[in-house]
Design a protein around this motif. Structure first.
Motif, PDB file in Angstrom:
ATOM      1  N   LYS A  37     -14.308  31.441  12.500  1.00 50.31           N
ATOM      2  CA  LYS A  37     -15.678  31.044  12.194  1.00 50.31           C
ATOM      3  C   LYS A  37     -15.739  29.524  12.238  1.00 50.31           C
ATOM      4  N   PRO A 105     -10.406  16.716  11.240  1.00 49.09           N
ATOM      5  CA  PRO A 105     -11.599  16.839  12.100  1.00 49.09           C
ATOM      6  C   PRO A 105     -12.835  17.292  11.321  1.00 49.09           C
ATOM      7  N   PHE A 225      -7.605  37.035   4.964  1.00 47.56           N
ATOM      8  CA  PHE A 225      -7.205  36.922   6.372  1.00 47.56           C
ATOM      9  C   PHE A 225      -6.548  38.232   6.828  1.00 47.56           C
TER      10      PHE A 225
HETATM   11  N1  LIG Z   1     -11.281  30.636   5.657  1.00 42.63           N
HETATM   12  C1  LIG Z   1     -11.297  30.495   6.917  1.00 42.63           C
HETATM   13  O1  LIG Z   1     -11.751  31.388   7.565  1.00 42.63           O
HETATM   14  C2  LIG Z   1     -10.816  29.264   7.584  1.00 42.63           C
HETATM   15  C3  LIG Z   1     -11.314  28.979   8.834  1.00 42.63           C
HETATM   16  N2  LIG Z   1     -10.960  27.854   9.504  1.00 42.63           N
HETATM   17  C4  LIG Z   1     -11.564  27.619  10.822  1.00 42.63           C
HETATM   18  O2  LIG Z   1     -10.525  27.552  11.798  1.00 42.63           O
HETATM   19  C5  LIG Z   1     -10.850  26.595  12.790  1.00 42.63           C
HETATM   20  C6  LIG Z   1      -9.697  25.601  12.901  1.00 42.63           C
HETATM   21  O3  LIG Z   1      -9.507  24.954  11.649  1.00 42.63           O
HETATM   22  P1  LIG Z   1      -8.060  24.387  11.216  1.00 42.63           P
HETATM   23  O4  LIG Z   1      -7.042  25.459  11.315  1.00 42.63           O
HETATM   24  O5  LIG Z   1      -8.183  23.728   9.910  1.00 42.63           O
HETATM   25  O6  LIG Z   1      -7.859  23.300  12.354  1.00 42.63           O
HETATM   26  P2  LIG Z   1      -6.549  22.522  12.794  1.00 42.63           P
HETATM   27  O7  LIG Z   1      -7.047  21.267  13.457  1.00 42.63           O
HETATM   28  O8  LIG Z   1      -5.585  22.444  11.661  1.00 42.63           O
HETATM   29  O9  LIG Z   1      -5.909  23.499  13.871  1.00 42.63           O
HETATM   30  C7  LIG Z   1      -6.477  23.719  15.129  1.00 42.63           C
HETATM   31  C8  LIG Z   1      -5.353  24.227  16.015  1.00 42.63           C
HETATM   32  O10 LIG Z   1      -5.887  24.571  17.279  1.00 42.63           O
HETATM   33  C9  LIG Z   1      -4.943  24.143  18.257  1.00 42.63           C
HETATM   34  N3  LIG Z   1      -5.637  23.982  19.525  1.00 42.63           N
HETATM   35  C10 LIG Z   1      -6.650  23.134  19.831  1.00 42.63           C
HETATM   36  N4  LIG Z   1      -7.051  23.310  21.103  1.00 42.63           N
HETATM   37  C11 LIG Z   1      -6.272  24.304  21.619  1.00 42.63           C
HETATM   38  C12 LIG Z   1      -6.198  24.938  22.876  1.00 42.63           C
HETATM   39  N5  LIG Z   1      -7.027  24.596  23.870  1.00 42.63           N
HETATM   40  N6  LIG Z   1      -5.275  25.911  23.048  1.00 42.63           N
HETATM   41  C13 LIG Z   1      -4.455  26.266  22.039  1.00 42.63           C
HETATM   42  N7  LIG Z   1      -4.487  25.702  20.807  1.00 42.63           N
HETATM   43  C14 LIG Z   1      -5.373  24.722  20.605  1.00 42.63           C
HETATM   44  C15 LIG Z   1      -4.412  22.839  17.707  1.00 42.63           C
HETATM   45  O11 LIG Z   1      -3.196  22.551  18.307  1.00 42.63           O
HETATM   46  P3  LIG Z   1      -2.675  21.010  18.400  1.00 42.63           P
HETATM   47  O12 LIG Z   1      -2.496  20.546  17.011  1.00 42.63           O
HETATM   48  O13 LIG Z   1      -1.410  21.160  19.182  1.00 42.63           O
HETATM   49  O14 LIG Z   1      -3.765  20.270  19.118  1.00 42.63           O
HETATM   50  C16 LIG Z   1      -4.252  23.204  16.227  1.00 42.63           C
HETATM   51  O15 LIG Z   1      -3.009  23.828  15.978  1.00 42.63           O
HETATM   52  C17 LIG Z   1     -12.183  25.975  12.377  1.00 42.63           C
HETATM   53  O16 LIG Z   1     -13.212  26.617  13.088  1.00 42.63           O
HETATM   54  C18 LIG Z   1     -12.299  26.288  10.887  1.00 42.63           C
HETATM   55  O17 LIG Z   1     -13.641  26.413  10.470  1.00 42.63           O
HETATM   56  C19 LIG Z   1     -10.044  26.987   8.982  1.00 42.63           C
HETATM   57  C20 LIG Z   1      -9.502  27.229   7.740  1.00 42.63           C
HETATM   58  C21 LIG Z   1      -9.831  28.384   6.946  1.00 42.63           C
END
Ligand SMILES: NC(=O)C1=CN([C@@H]2O[C@H](COP(=O)(O)OP(=O)(O)OC[C@H]3O[C@@H](n4cnc5c(N)ncnc54)[C@H](OP(=O)(O)O)[C@@H]3O)[C@@H](O)[C@H]2O)C=CC1
Ligand SMILES: O=C1CO[C@H](CO)[C@@H](O)[C@@H]1O
Length: 287
Positions: A37, A105, A225
């Motif tokens: 989400k 971010p 989750f």
């Molecule tokens: N309760 C919930 O449901 C939660 C939901 N979220 C949601 O999850 C999403 C991500 O948040 P969060 O985990 O904190 O973000 P992070 O920035 O911690 O993680 C994002 C990840 O995506 C990877 N990534 C980015 N682009 C690509 C790609 N093209 N292919 C493969 N991997 C990729 C990044 O890798 P790299 O670092 O190598 O760039 C990184 O590991 C958001 O939408 C947030 O709202 C987050 C936390 C809790």
């Protein structure tokens, strides 16, 4: 990974920008997809992804894991089983400190609270008032004194349904004494869930016979989750739509987008009219 045929389900947990193309690639490669989400930045793009999943004969769902947090799971089931009678109101308030996102971010998202965070609540409020149709939304956001990060940390939402009303309150700069509360009023019973945070909640149902509090097991992180993934995999195995289908999620997002439009304009808004997030949502630092 998509070429070697060894995966059946892809769990996509990147940020929303650029995620639609990753989802599309996975669907086109015949994979079932669970998206994090908030699902999309554009409701029409989200609907097109749902159409593509259907064409490909695969499932597309959104990881709204809050639905499987123990207290929300219990309340959803109580409502679905009719234990409250007909619900006519839902009031949810969260008072916590969200400033841990500094330097991530998330800090760049102007509507961090109404978009990234409150999507869980827009989704839950629909589950708690399942038969009611949202007609109008009024929302506000504000920066609060001394808040150390850019996005406004106070937000309120009032939703007028045809047969019910709901309010959502977010105080994301509560430095001391955090608190989280849900109240659902039905014509047969009232349900509350409250506690110091989202991980520790006590549910109470009160009806003509008195009150009782069920014993809840687990916590949103990580059991929410696990619950979302379990439901998704069960739906795939049983060849049925999951309860977290992406198409249904577009309804939750349309409440979210209407709330953001209301906060931006100062006017009540109708859900479904605002199809995209404003493009300046992704640059809180310059506001
Ligand atoms: N309760 C919930 O449901 C939660 C939901 N979220 C949601 O999850 C999403 C991500 O948040 P969060 O985990 O904190 O973000 P992070 O920035 O911690 O993680 C994002 C990840 O995506 C990877 N990534 C980015 N682009 C690509 C790609 N093209 N292919 C493969 N991997 C990729 C990044 O890798 P790299 O670092 O190598 O760039 C990184 O590991 C958001 O939408 C947030 O709202 C987050 C936390 C809790
Ligand atoms: O529940 C959550 C905790 O905060 C994160 C950052 O805003 C959200 O993305 C996530 O959904």
């Amino acid at each position: 990974m998509l070429l070697d045929g060894s995966t059946e389900v892809v769990d996509i947990a990147t940020h929303p920008e650029g995620r639609s193309q990753i989802i599309r690639d996975c669907l086109q490669a015949g994979r079932h997809v669970l998206s994090q989400k908030p699902f999309v930045l554009d409701l029409d793009e989200g609907a097109a992804l749902c159409d593509l999943a259907e064409e490909q004969g695969v499932r597309l769902a959104v990881n709204q894991n809050g639905r499987f947090a123990p207290h929300f799971q219990y309340l959803r089931k109580a409502v679905a089983e009719g234990r409250l009678g007909i619900p006519n109101a839902a009031h949810l308030s969260v008072h916590w400190d969200h400033t841990w996102v500094a330097g991530t971010p998330f800090e760049r998202i102007h509507h961090l609270i109404l978009y990234d965070f409150a999507i869980h609540w827009f989704d839950i409020v629909r589950c708690l008032l399942p038969a009611a149709k949202a007609e109008r939304i009024y929302a506000t956001v504000n920066r609060v004194p001394n808040q150390p990060i850019a996005p406004p940390l106070a937000a309120t939402v009032a939703i007028q349904f045809d047969t019910a009303q709901a309010t959502l309150v977010f105080d994301a700069y509560t430095r001391h004494g955090p608190s989280d509360r849900t109240l659902i009023v039905g014509d047969q019973a009232t349900a509350t869930s409250s506690g110091p945070d989202l991980q520790n909640q006590t549910v109470t149902i009160t009806d003509a016979q008195g009150s009782f509090s069920p014993k809840l097991t687990g916590k949103w992180f990580p059991d929410g989750f696990g619950g979302a993934m379990q439901e998704f995999q069960a739906a795939i195995r049983e060849e049925r739509p999951s309860s977290i289908e992406a198409r249904d999620n577009l309804e939750s997002l349309s409440l979210c987008f209407a709330a953001i439009a209301s906060a931006n304009t100062g006017q009540p808004q109708q859900p479904g009219i605002h199809r995209k997030l404003p493009s300046n949502n992704q640059d809180s630092a310059i506001r």
